[in-house]
Every structure is written in structure tokens, then in C-alpha cells.
Design an enzyme around this catalytic site. Sequence first.
Site, PDB file in Angstrom:
ATOM      1  N   TYR A 297       4.308   1.965   1.928  1.00 34.20           N
ATOM      2  CA  TYR A 297       3.229   1.123   2.460  1.00 34.20           C
ATOM      3  C   TYR A 297       1.965   1.334   1.646  1.00 34.20           C
ATOM      4  O   TYR A 297       1.467   2.455   1.508  1.00 34.20           O
ATOM      5  CB  TYR A 297       2.994   1.484   3.918  1.00 34.20           C
ATOM      6  CG  TYR A 297       2.236   0.444   4.709  1.00 34.20           C
ATOM      7  CD1 TYR A 297       2.922  -0.514   5.455  1.00 34.20           C
ATOM      8  CD2 TYR A 297       0.851   0.413   4.739  1.00 34.20           C
ATOM      9  CE1 TYR A 297       2.246  -1.461   6.210  1.00 34.20           C
ATOM     10  CE2 TYR A 297       0.166  -0.529   5.476  1.00 34.20           C
ATOM     11  CZ  TYR A 297       0.865  -1.460   6.217  1.00 34.20           C
ATOM     12  OH  TYR A 297       0.179  -2.397   6.956  1.00 34.20           O
ATOM     13  N   TYR A 341       0.587  -9.166   1.934  1.00 36.90           N
ATOM     14  CA  TYR A 341       0.292  -8.233   3.017  1.00 36.90           C
ATOM     15  C   TYR A 341       0.891  -8.800   4.294  1.00 36.90           C
ATOM     16  O   TYR A 341       0.322  -9.683   4.926  1.00 36.90           O
ATOM     17  CB  TYR A 341      -1.225  -8.054   3.149  1.00 36.90           C
ATOM     18  CG  TYR A 341      -1.636  -7.197   4.331  1.00 36.90           C
ATOM     19  CD1 TYR A 341      -1.308  -5.845   4.379  1.00 36.90           C
ATOM     20  CD2 TYR A 341      -2.363  -7.744   5.384  1.00 36.90           C
ATOM     21  CE1 TYR A 341      -1.687  -5.061   5.453  1.00 36.90           C
ATOM     22  CE2 TYR A 341      -2.753  -6.960   6.462  1.00 36.90           C
ATOM     23  CZ  TYR A 341      -2.407  -5.618   6.494  1.00 36.90           C
ATOM     24  OH  TYR A 341      -2.790  -4.849   7.559  1.00 36.90           O
TER      25      TYR A 341
END
Length: 388
Positions: A297, A341
Site C-alpha cells: 500500500y 488510488y
Amino acid sequence: MSVRTRDGLGGKAAIVGIGATEFSKDSGRSELKLAVEAVRAALEDAGLTPADVDGMVTFTMDTNPEITVAQAVGIGELSFFSRVHYGGGAACATVQQAALAVASGVAEVVVCYRAFNERSGRRFGSGVQRREPSAEGAALGWALPFGLLTPASWVAMAARRYLHAYGLTPEAFGHVAVTDRKYAATNPAAYFHGKPITLADHAASRWIVEPLRLLDCCQETDGGQAVVVTSRERARDLPRPPAVITAAAQGAGRAQEQMTSFYRDDLSGLPEMNVVARQLWRTSGLAPADIDVGILYDHFTPFVLMQLEEFGFCGPGEAAGFVAEERLPLNTHGGQLGEAYLHGMNGVAEAVRQIRGTSVNRIPGVTHTLVTAGTGVPTSGLILGSDG
């Protein structure tokens, strides 16, 4: 799963379908429509129909209720529905929830999804503007009056301490940005397709909150992503090679807050991800050397370096060199810095593609992928493996 013992979930469920919308800055349609498109695409990819689905999992932050998405997709009765909190920290946990439901017989086919207009609608990067009083929000009261109003400002505190602790400069973060954009440049689905960067580009990008520059911060995206989870046995009868959920974990550290855990003993690491790492290694029986691709991430570059160290791929303060030497293929879709995103759900999809051998940046011989969810918050992680 316990933080102290091996769990019995590993290997009982698999991801059998992935689907997404296009990734854009202005989708021109509702978040519900994005969710529906992604779910339908994932079911088609899995070779399943809406009638096969009896479970759904999403994020507490998602505006699309499970029953509303089910009705719009044409899904009938549900025996399982669940939501996971803490923003991007929920990404891998949605798959864990689905696997738990399948392994226990609560549901047979579970869809996990996330959809938002994060660029054209609510922009998380704008920070805290209005908030109802809550115990959760009280922790922010120790930071907001001093100007720490945005996610970038919260991460900058830990990033500055990391650089100080290991005698590094902000260039250390640039290696992550360059790596992500290298893979995004050859991924047609990525927003930054055809746009690689160099360390010089990173160093020339404007400051956001020192020591973070623009190219240390993920983009904002409109889009949706969904994955389909079922039993390992049923997966073998479906058209795509399954990505077996070898291990799945959630983790919160001591003195954990949402992005503002500034009162811990040490700010140069991510204790919540260490909790996840210990559980994943224990349950899978694997070690860092067994991982072929890492999908970490990357809402902010410093936390990618800290994750590599928490998982034991390298020692404390050594992750920048580890990334620069390309010792592990990292974020081969371009990550949230380069592709989109989507609160980490697009990373789960890329890990599946690497197991299937269908990634546009395919790494040969992949048998195990590591996926992580949002950091700085209670988080989650997965190890996906081939069914061989």
C-alpha cells in the site's frame, strides 16, 4: 486468527474473479454505478452470475450499501454482508471477511467491492473539514490545532523521524516513486501510463509537507474495483486459475490511532503492519524469500519503506537501498502512485493477475504474492498463492 497462534483459514478459499471500471479524474457517473460496473465485471471474469452470489463485503467508508448494490446488480438473497472500518486499512480485510464466510459455510460466493468518486467528489487529501464529535475523532484534537490537518501532514511526522533515525535524506523516498511509475508507464490501465519519472523528477517536485514532495503522495481517483471469493474446491471448476488465499490477517498496534499515532515509543516504524506480518508468516509457513511479488500500500512513499522493514525483507533503515536494487518486484501495476488510488483494492487485483500470469508487467514463475492495506491505521494483509 490470534496474534499468538496459527489460524486455520489459510488455503480454504480463493479469489476467482476481478473486475474494475476505468480509472479517471471525473467518472461522470454515480458511485453506485461505478460499484455495479465493477461487480458485474468481476462476476463475468469469474464465470459466475449474480444468482450465484450470497455474500457481499465493502468498506464502512463506501457510500454503496450492500443491499443497494445487490439489487442493482441483480443479486438475490444474501446470507452474509459485512463492512470493514479504517479506510484503506480495510482492503485486504474485506477478502479475509469473505474467506471466513466461505470457510465457515456462512456463504458460498462473496463479492468484495470499493467504489468512489474520490477526485471529482469527496477528496480525502483535503483533510479534516467537518467532523461530528466522537471518541475516534478526539485523538485528532491533539493534532489539528497545530496545523496537522491532512493525511500528508500526519505522515510527514513519521517520515521526518524515519529520516532522522537512519541518517537518510528525502531521496530515499524517491526510489519508491520511481519504481511505481516505471510499472505504471507500461500499464495501459494506469493513469500515468507512458509517464515514467526519475529521481531528479522526484527531487524537483514541489513540497507538500516536508519531507514529503508531490511525487511522494498518491493520486486521487474516480473508479471501482471488485473481487469474487469462493471455496478452493469450487474455484477449480471455474474458468480462471484461482488465487488461493494462503493467509489473511488484520492488525492494530499498541497506542494505535488513525494516522496520528504520535505517542508511541517509536515513530520510525509501523507496529500495526508488524502485527499483520507476524500472523501472515506464521499461518502461511512462508518467509520473505518465498514472496515473488510485493503489492504494498503506497498512499505515501515512506510507509512503503517501513512496510518492507516490518515484514523482514531488509533491516531497519535499509529499505531504500532494497527498492533501488529491485530485489523484489514491487507494485507491478504502478501502485496508487501510478495506476489509481482505489483504497488498495486495485492492488489485490494485481496480485491475482500475477498469480494467473496475466499482468501486463508479468513476473515469470510467480507462486506467492504479498498484498498489504493502508498504513498508519489499523490494517490488513494477504498472501495469495497458486493452486499448484
